[in-house]
Write a protein that holds these residues in place. Structure first.
Motif, PDB file in Angstrom:
ATOM      1  N   HIS A  89       0.807  -1.216   0.000  1.00 11.08           N
ATOM      2  CA  HIS A  89       0.000   0.000   0.000  1.00 11.08           C
ATOM      3  C   HIS A  89       0.844   1.272   0.000  1.00 11.08           C
ATOM      4  O   HIS A  89       0.381   2.323   0.437  1.00 11.08           O
ATOM      5  N   THR A  90       2.059   1.187  -0.476  1.00  6.72           N
ATOM      6  CA  THR A  90       2.970   2.330  -0.416  1.00  6.72           C
ATOM      7  C   THR A  90       2.387   3.572  -1.065  1.00  6.72           C
ATOM      8  O   THR A  90       2.467   4.664  -0.514  1.00  6.72           O
ATOM      9  N   GLY A  91       1.794   3.442  -2.217  1.00  6.35           N
ATOM     10  CA  GLY A  91       1.230   4.592  -2.919  1.00  6.35           C
ATOM     11  C   GLY A  91       0.166   5.289  -2.104  1.00  6.35           C
ATOM     12  O   GLY A  91       0.134   6.516  -2.017  1.00  6.35           O
ATOM     13  N   TYR A  92      -0.692   4.520  -1.455  1.00  8.96           N
ATOM     14  CA  TYR A  92      -1.744   5.101  -0.629  1.00  8.96           C
ATOM     15  C   TYR A  92      -1.145   5.860   0.549  1.00  8.96           C
ATOM     16  O   TYR A  92      -1.576   6.970   0.871  1.00  8.96           O
ATOM     17  N   VAL A  93      -0.158   5.263   1.211  1.00  6.40           N
ATOM     18  CA  VAL A  93       0.465   5.888   2.369  1.00  6.40           C
ATOM     19  C   VAL A  93       1.112   7.201   1.971  1.00  6.40           C
ATOM     20  O   VAL A  93       0.951   8.223   2.648  1.00  6.40           O
ATOM     21  N   VAL A  94       1.825   7.218   0.845  1.00  6.37           N
ATOM     22  CA  VAL A  94       2.478   8.446   0.380  1.00  6.37           C
ATOM     23  C   VAL A  94       1.431   9.510   0.049  1.00  6.37           C
ATOM     24  O   VAL A  94       1.577  10.673   0.442  1.00  6.37           O
ATOM     25  N   ARG A  95       0.377   9.133  -0.639  1.00 13.51           N
ATOM     26  CA  ARG A  95      -0.684  10.107  -0.962  1.00 13.51           C
ATOM     27  C   ARG A  95      -1.294  10.695   0.299  1.00 13.51           C
ATOM     28  O   ARG A  95      -1.552  11.892   0.387  1.00 13.51           O
ATOM     29  N   LYS A  96      -1.511   9.846   1.291  1.00 11.74           N
ATOM     30  CA  LYS A  96      -2.105  10.317   2.541  1.00 11.74           C
ATOM     31  C   LYS A  96      -1.155  11.282   3.258  1.00 11.74           C
ATOM     32  O   LYS A  96      -1.592  12.306   3.783  1.00 11.74           O
ATOM     33  N   LEU A  97       0.127  10.977   3.279  1.00  8.40           N
ATOM     34  CA  LEU A  97       1.102  11.866   3.908  1.00  8.40           C
ATOM     35  C   LEU A  97       1.159  13.212   3.187  1.00  8.40           C
ATOM     36  O   LEU A  97       1.218  14.266   3.825  1.00  8.40           O
ATOM     37  N   VAL A  98       1.122  13.197   1.861  1.00  4.15           N
ATOM     38  CA  VAL A  98       1.145  14.443   1.091  1.00  4.15           C
ATOM     39  C   VAL A  98      -0.117  15.248   1.372  1.00  4.15           C
ATOM     40  O   VAL A  98      -0.065  16.467   1.573  1.00  4.15           O
ATOM     41  N   GLU A  99      -1.251  14.571   1.418  1.00  2.83           N
ATOM     42  CA  GLU A  99      -2.511  15.254   1.713  1.00  2.83           C
ATOM     43  C   GLU A  99      -2.460  15.917   3.090  1.00  2.83           C
ATOM     44  O   GLU A  99      -2.887  17.063   3.257  1.00  2.83           O
ATOM     45  N   MET A 100      -1.922  15.211   4.078  1.00  2.00           N
ATOM     46  CA  MET A 100      -1.810  15.774   5.417  1.00  2.00           C
ATOM     47  C   MET A 100      -0.886  16.997   5.413  1.00  2.00           C
ATOM     48  O   MET A 100      -1.182  18.007   6.070  1.00  2.00           O
ATOM     49  N   GLY A 101       0.211  16.918   4.696  1.00  2.00           N
ATOM     50  CA  GLY A 101       1.131  18.044   4.599  1.00  2.00           C
ATOM     51  C   GLY A 101       0.491  19.242   3.928  1.00  2.00           C
ATOM     52  O   GLY A 101       0.677  20.391   4.360  1.00  2.00           O
ATOM     53  N   GLU A 102      -0.268  18.988   2.886  1.00  2.00           N
ATOM     54  CA  GLU A 102      -0.966  20.076   2.189  1.00  2.00           C
ATOM     55  C   GLU A 102      -1.959  20.761   3.120  1.00  2.00           C
ATOM     56  O   GLU A 102      -2.060  21.990   3.137  1.00  2.00           O
ATOM     57  N   ARG A 103      -2.692  19.974   3.898  1.00  2.00           N
ATOM     58  CA  ARG A 103      -3.657  20.554   4.836  1.00  2.00           C
ATOM     59  C   ARG A 103      -2.947  21.434   5.868  1.00  2.00           C
ATOM     60  O   ARG A 103      -3.446  22.503   6.215  1.00  2.00           O
ATOM     61  N   GLN A 104      -1.804  20.965   6.353  1.00  2.00           N
ATOM     62  CA  GLN A 104      -1.061  21.745   7.342  1.00  2.00           C
ATOM     63  C   GLN A 104      -0.584  23.055   6.741  1.00  2.00           C
ATOM     64  O   GLN A 104      -0.642  24.094   7.400  1.00  2.00           O
ATOM     65  N   LEU A 105      -0.119  23.012   5.506  1.00  2.76           N
ATOM     66  CA  LEU A 105       0.328  24.241   4.845  1.00  2.76           C
ATOM     67  C   LEU A 105      -0.830  25.218   4.649  1.00  2.76           C
ATOM     68  O   LEU A 105      -0.693  26.417   4.907  1.00  2.76           O
ATOM     69  N   ILE A 106      -1.964  24.704   4.214  1.00  2.47           N
ATOM     70  CA  ILE A 106      -3.143  25.561   4.019  1.00  2.47           C
ATOM     71  C   ILE A 106      -3.580  26.169   5.335  1.00  2.47           C
ATOM     72  O   ILE A 106      -3.856  27.360   5.424  1.00  2.47           O
ATOM     73  N   ASP A 107      -3.635  25.351   6.397  1.00  2.00           N
ATOM     74  CA  ASP A 107      -4.047  25.848   7.705  1.00  2.00           C
ATOM     75  C   ASP A 107      -3.087  26.909   8.224  1.00  2.00           C
ATOM     76  O   ASP A 107      -3.517  27.918   8.773  1.00  2.00           O
ATOM     77  N   SER A 108      -1.786  26.695   8.042  1.00  2.00           N
ATOM     78  CA  SER A 108      -0.822  27.680   8.533  1.00  2.00           C
ATOM     79  C   SER A 108      -0.923  28.970   7.735  1.00  2.00           C
ATOM     80  O   SER A 108      -0.736  30.059   8.269  1.00  2.00           O
ATOM     81  N   TYR A 109      -1.244  28.872   6.446  1.00  2.00           N
ATOM     82  CA  TYR A 109      -1.409  30.056   5.613  1.00  2.00           C
ATOM     83  C   TYR A 109      -2.649  30.853   6.037  1.00  2.00           C
ATOM     84  O   TYR A 109      -2.632  32.067   6.134  1.00  2.00           O
ATOM     85  N   LYS A 110      -3.746  30.125   6.307  1.00  2.56           N
ATOM     86  CA  LYS A 110      -4.992  30.768   6.698  1.00  2.56           C
ATOM     87  C   LYS A 110      -4.878  31.463   8.055  1.00  2.56           C
ATOM     88  O   LYS A 110      -5.544  32.457   8.304  1.00  2.56           O
TER      89      LYS A 110
END
Length: 61
Positions: A38-59
């Protein structure tokens, strides 16, 4: 097999918890099985979490 080094070594415990939670989502007892199946899924989930953190910190600026 060599272990990859984390960019932030202090994150090891959080990463291990993340792997266990992801394994539970897939109904996998052994999180090591995620690495091969499930490596692809795990990587996608980690990227999604990072994107959310960046958006939240920007907001919050």
């Amino acid at each position: 097999m060599a272990r990859n080094k984390l960019v932030v070594p202090e994150a090891r415990q959080a990463f291990e918890k993340f792997k266990m939670e992801t394994a539970q989502e897939f109904g996998v007892d052994d999180p090591r099985a995620l690495a091969s199946n499930h490596t692809g899924y795990v990587v996608r989930k980690l990227v999604e979490m990072g994107e959310r953190q960046l958006i939240d910190s920007y907001k919050n600026k």
